[in-house]
Scaffold this motif. Structure first.
Motif, short mmCIF file in Angstrom:
data_model
loop_
_atom_site.label_atom_id
_atom_site.label_comp_id
_atom_site.label_asym_id
_atom_site.label_seq_id
_atom_site.Cartn_x
_atom_site.Cartn_y
_atom_site.Cartn_z
N UNK A 171 0.84 -1.21 0.00
CA UNK A 171 0.00 0.00 0.00
C UNK A 171 0.87 1.26 0.00
N UNK A 172 1.94 1.27 0.79
CA UNK A 172 2.83 2.43 0.87
C UNK A 172 3.57 2.67 -0.45
N UNK A 173 3.95 1.59 -1.12
CA UNK A 173 4.63 1.73 -2.43
C UNK A 173 3.64 2.27 -3.46
N UNK A 174 2.46 1.68 -3.51
CA UNK A 174 1.46 2.09 -4.51
C UNK A 174 1.01 3.52 -4.32
N UNK A 175 0.91 3.97 -3.06
CA UNK A 175 0.44 5.33 -2.78
C UNK A 175 1.56 6.37 -2.90
N UNK A 176 2.78 5.90 -3.19
CA UNK A 176 3.96 6.76 -3.30
C UNK A 176 4.33 7.39 -1.96
N UNK A 177 3.86 6.78 -0.86
CA UNK A 177 4.25 7.25 0.47
C UNK A 177 5.76 7.06 0.66
N UNK A 178 6.29 5.97 0.10
CA UNK A 178 7.73 5.75 0.14
C UNK A 178 8.38 6.52 -0.99
N UNK A 179 9.47 7.19 -0.71
CA UNK A 179 10.22 7.93 -1.71
C UNK A 179 11.05 6.91 -2.49
N UNK A 180 10.55 6.47 -3.63
CA UNK A 180 11.18 5.39 -4.38
C UNK A 180 12.26 5.95 -5.29
N UNK A 181 13.51 5.54 -5.03
CA UNK A 181 14.63 6.09 -5.79
C UNK A 181 15.10 5.17 -6.91
N UNK A 182 14.50 3.99 -7.05
CA UNK A 182 15.00 3.01 -8.04
C UNK A 182 14.84 3.52 -9.45
#
Length: 182
Positions: A171-182
């Protein structure tokens, strides 16, 4: 250590650290101890693994260099096949490892090296597999006293906790709550 050194749990974080920057065995052992205190990462083990990874073509060794009055140290750098091996180990660790395993935790530590959609796909596949495994776990027996089947409750609890954690992370990945640097 497994006969096949590539199966050693330390290989994944070693490859990950080398993907960040070239390093020598002492530096890697120190970083492993700092980040993964629960793992046994002696300098001799790291050196042995680096030599094995070098023989397998996953890392290249640079000529030993001397810095200041320190002894010369061979620095290692990740190769193309090493990068592919690292990614495969991350994916396998996320998808295939047993519940509550060190190898899963190490793969999670490297999750950001994958594209977000790939991470979600692997975590979702893991959750589906664990849901099936949980359904297959024995529930205990009415004929046996609970004390004789406590391990069933323990395993159900572990799987349920991991499934809950995975669902929250997805849920956190999909909502962009996590700052995804990949």
């Amino acid at each position: 250590m497994p006969l096949d050194a590539s199966r050693n749990s330390l290989v994944l974080p070693i490859l990950g650290f080398l993907g960040e920057r070239p390093a020598h065995a002492y530096d890697l052992a120190t970083r492993l101890q700092e980040r993964y205190a629960h793992l046994t990462a002696t300098r001799s083990t790291v050196t042995t693994l680096l030599k094995s990874l070098h023989r397998a073509g996953l890392v290249d060794a640079r000529e030993p260099g001397k810095v200041g009055n320190r002894p010369p140290r061979t620095e290692y750098v990740l190769t193309g096949p090493g990068i592919a091996c690292f990614r495969a180990k991350v994916e396998s660790g996320l998808r295939d490892t047993p519940v509550a395993s060190v190898d899963f935790a190490l793969a999670v530590a490297c999750l950001g090296s994958l594209p977000a959609d790939r991470a979600v796909a692997l975590l979702t596949a893991r959750a589906e597999r664990l849901t099936g495994e949980q359904a297959a776990l024995p529930a205990g027996s009415a004929a046996m006293a609970e004390l004789g089947t406590l391990e069933h409750g323990y395993w159900h609890g572990l799987v349920a906790a991991e499934l809950e954690w995975i669902a929250a992370l997805v849920r956190r990945i999909r909502s962009a709550e996590l700052d995804w640097a990949a």
